[in-house]
Design an enzyme around this catalytic site. Structure first.
Site, PDB file in Angstrom:
ATOM      1  CG  LEU A   1      -9.865 -26.692  -1.289  1.00  0.00           C
ATOM      2  CD1 LEU A   1      -9.330 -28.068  -1.723  1.00  0.00           C
ATOM      3  CD2 LEU A   1      -9.945 -26.611   0.231  1.00  0.00           C
ATOM      4  N   GLY A   2     -10.747 -24.109  -4.044  1.00  0.00           N
ATOM      5  CA  GLY A   2     -12.025 -23.888  -4.708  1.00  0.00           C
ATOM      6  C   GLY A   2     -13.224 -23.910  -3.801  1.00  0.00           C
ATOM      7  CB  VAL A   3     -14.114 -24.358  -0.500  1.00  0.00           C
ATOM      8  CG1 VAL A   3     -14.071 -25.773  -1.033  1.00  0.00           C
ATOM      9  CG2 VAL A   3     -12.927 -24.063   0.407  1.00  0.00           C
TER      10      VAL A   3
ATOM     11  N   GLY B   1       4.166   5.794   9.328  1.00  0.00           N
ATOM     12  CA  GLY B   1       5.572   5.816   8.927  1.00  0.00           C
ATOM     13  C   GLY B   1       6.299   4.548   9.320  1.00  0.00           C
ATOM     14  CG  ASN B   2       6.672   2.541  13.178  1.00  0.00           C
ATOM     15  OD1 ASN B   2       6.228   3.316  14.018  1.00  0.00           O
ATOM     16  ND2 ASN B   2       7.909   2.089  13.199  1.00  0.00           N
ATOM     17  CB  SER B   3       3.389   1.118   6.995  1.00  0.00           C
ATOM     18  OG  SER B   3       2.219   1.310   7.741  1.00  0.00           O
TER      19      SER B   3
ATOM     20  CG  HIS C   1      -0.334   0.236   2.520  1.00  0.00           C
ATOM     21  ND1 HIS C   1      -0.035  -0.784   3.391  1.00  0.00           N
ATOM     22  CD2 HIS C   1       0.049   1.382   3.150  1.00  0.00           C
ATOM     23  CE1 HIS C   1       0.491  -0.276   4.491  1.00  0.00           C
ATOM     24  NE2 HIS C   1       0.561   1.035   4.371  1.00  0.00           N
TER      25      HIS C   1
ATOM     26  CG  ASP D   1      -0.107  -4.128   2.728  1.00  0.00           C
ATOM     27  OD1 ASP D   1       0.138  -3.511   1.681  1.00  0.00           O
ATOM     28  OD2 ASP D   1      -0.193  -3.571   3.843  1.00  0.00           O
TER      29      ASP D   1
END
Length: 518
Positions: free
Chosen positions: A306-308, A249-251, A146, A176
């Site tokens: 897996l498709g669920v 700013g820590n992200s 982000h 992310d």
């Protein structure tokens, strides 16, 4: 000889008086000593004696009785300093610039502070600050997606002040995570740690650039693991929660353990004010490393499929599906032709183990599946009608997500009325071509669309306008397909008791069970 006066001897009279005086003093002292007791000597201070100085004043020799106290504190402080001195050169400051649309209509202050006639132009841009972690001497840097998504320019400042233009190698929004590269020498990479080995209560340090303050460090503990706070709709949230101060700013910065190993990437805070409230979240290093290595090797993340679709199991669902507890992932939809469909997994099954690992909830199942290699044969344990079953699913690569179209639809709603059961107070219509297109459904999709839920209805706040009812299951009876309004009204009018009803619905593209009690 007569007539002579006697001769005077004054020294003899004075001496006699002095002798009498000394004798009196001696007698007085003797009498005092005889009648009054002698003062006792003051004993030396003992361990239980109270100090003769106020408590607020430090005792000069207190440390002498505990010669190791100061040494232990100094040793602990030295360990902190050594650990942090090794990680600080590995954490960088990231600056990004994004273009802003000219028609956003947002006023921009001019140089004199007057924004009355100022509007953004196509050249306007907004900047943001964040952090990143060096993971390779060749210049690979891990950060949050982000921070760098749609950035026109990305610059990186090292701990020693050097600045470089950075190239975006790839990003993965669901996790992310993004990977940058800079052309620089003398880089100090961080060392990967194992987030699975973290324990609640363990000390951790958050290192980053909050509010642009380079090289800032905060200390805390691991408050919890496996957090899924729904910060995004990606479904790949499995955060480490910490009370180490994390601020804007820590992200993208580092979360390290007491040994200095990278155990997480700081990514978010829970705050109403925008500042740290002691609830911060970090992407665990296991997930971050999986995404990082995939982006470096392929430029994208290859996940298992897996498709669920699934939902959590609460106490109502536990009772309705005859389950031993509330753990597991309740399957609400099985993709046709998917690995799950081929393995025989059905809607209503509750998956409790995947490849030997317990499944607590749908988020955990999604993580397990996403990290599974394509073509891997995986054993899955699930409950169906109260019985434990096992299936083998051959995982495939997750397909690309497609878009949906929208168009209008007109309808005439039908009211269920007051039926004195769980179906009371619904306004519904059958699906038509316009509704199917608007909801992104297949051309032949069947079901009943909820236009409104009336006040006083037992399903109020459980069923919502926009839901599509596809199936009804009365507790203790077989499920009923709902193809149109006629099917729903037939089941509704035949139900005369106060029986809970399971509605199987489609909501916002997902499918889920909702239990309504009359």
């Amino acid at each position: 000889m007569e007539g002579h006066a006697p001769i005077k001897r004054p020294w003899k009279e004075g001496g006699l008086l002095l002798a009498v005086a000394l004798l009196g003093v001696a007698l007085g002292l003797g009498i005092r000593e005889f009648f009054l007791p002698s003062p006792k000597p003051v004993p030396p201070p003992t361990a239980t004696s109270e100090p003769l100085i106020p408590r607020a004043i430090p005792i000069p020799h207190a440390l002498e009785s505990h010669p190791t106290a100061g040494g232990l504190l100094q040793e602990l402080n030295r360990e902190y300093v050594d650990v942090l001195s090794r990680i600080l050169p590995s954490v960088v400051n990231i600056f990004t610039a994004r273009p802003v649309s000219a028609d956003s209509g947002e006023a921009v202050p001019s140089t004199d502070g007057d924004s009355r006639n100022s509007r953004r132009t196509p050249m306007d841009e907004e900047t943001s600050l964040g952090s990143g972690v060096i993971l390779n001497p060749q210049g690979y840097i891990l950060t949050n997606a982000h921070l760098v998504k749609n950035a026109r320019e990305i610059r990186v400042q090292l701990f020693d002040g050097r600045r470089y233009q950075a190239k975006l190698l790839g990003l993965d929004e669901p996790a992310d995570i993004a990977v940058l590269k800079v052309e620089a020498k003398g880089l100090v990479p961080a060392l990967w740690g194992d987030s699975d080995r973290l324990e609640v209560g363990e000390q951790v340090f958050a290192v980053g650039n909050p509010f642009g303050l380079s090289g800032s460090v905060s200390r805390g503990i691991v408050s919890a693991k496996g957090r899924n706070p729904n910060l995004s709709s990606s479904g790949f949230e499995n955060y480490i929660q910490t009370d180490a101060a994390i601020n804007p700013g820590n992200s993208g910065g580092a979360l390290i353990n007491a040994e200095g190993f990278l155990v997480g990437i700081n990514t978010a805070i829970y705050s109403r004010s925008g500042g740290s409230n002691g609830i911060g979240f970090a992407i665990p290093s296991k997930l971050a490393r999986f995404v990082y290595e995939s982006l470096v090797a392929r430029g994208k993340v290859v996940r298992g499929f897996l498709g669920v679709e699934a939902q959590e199991v609460d106490e109502d669902m536990q009772q309705a599906f005859n389950l031993p507890d509330t753990s597991g992932a309740l399957v609400t939809r099985v993709e046709p032709g998917s690995p799950a469909a081929k393995a025989g997994i059905r809607r209503g099954d509750v998956i409790v183990r995947y490849h030997g690992m317990n499944v607590r909830d749908p988020a955990e199942l999604r993580l397990y599946v996403s990290e599974t290699s394509a073509s891997a044969q995986i054993p899955i344990i699930f409950y169906r009608d109260g019985r434990s079953l096992t299936a083998e699913a051959q995982i495939t690569e997750q397909p690309e997500q497609g878009g949906r179209t929208e168009e209008g639809s007109r309808w005439q709603a039908v009211r269920t009325g007051k039926l004195d059961n769980a179906f009371t107070g619904l306004q519904i219509v059958s699906l038509d071509e316009g509704l199917r297109a608007q909801l992104g459904l297949q051309p032949r999709a069947a079901g009943v669309y909820i236009v409104d839920v009336e006040e006083g209805a037992p399903s109020l706040d459980l069923l919502q306008p926009g839901d599509v009812i596809e199936e009804i299951r009365l507790v203790g009876k077989p499920s009923e397909k709902v193809r149109n309004i006629g099917d729903l009204l037939r089941v509704a009018t035949e139900e005369h008791g106060k029986v809970p009803v399971l509605f199987y619905i489609r909501r916002n593209g997902a499918q889920t069970f909702v239990l309504v009690r009359p």
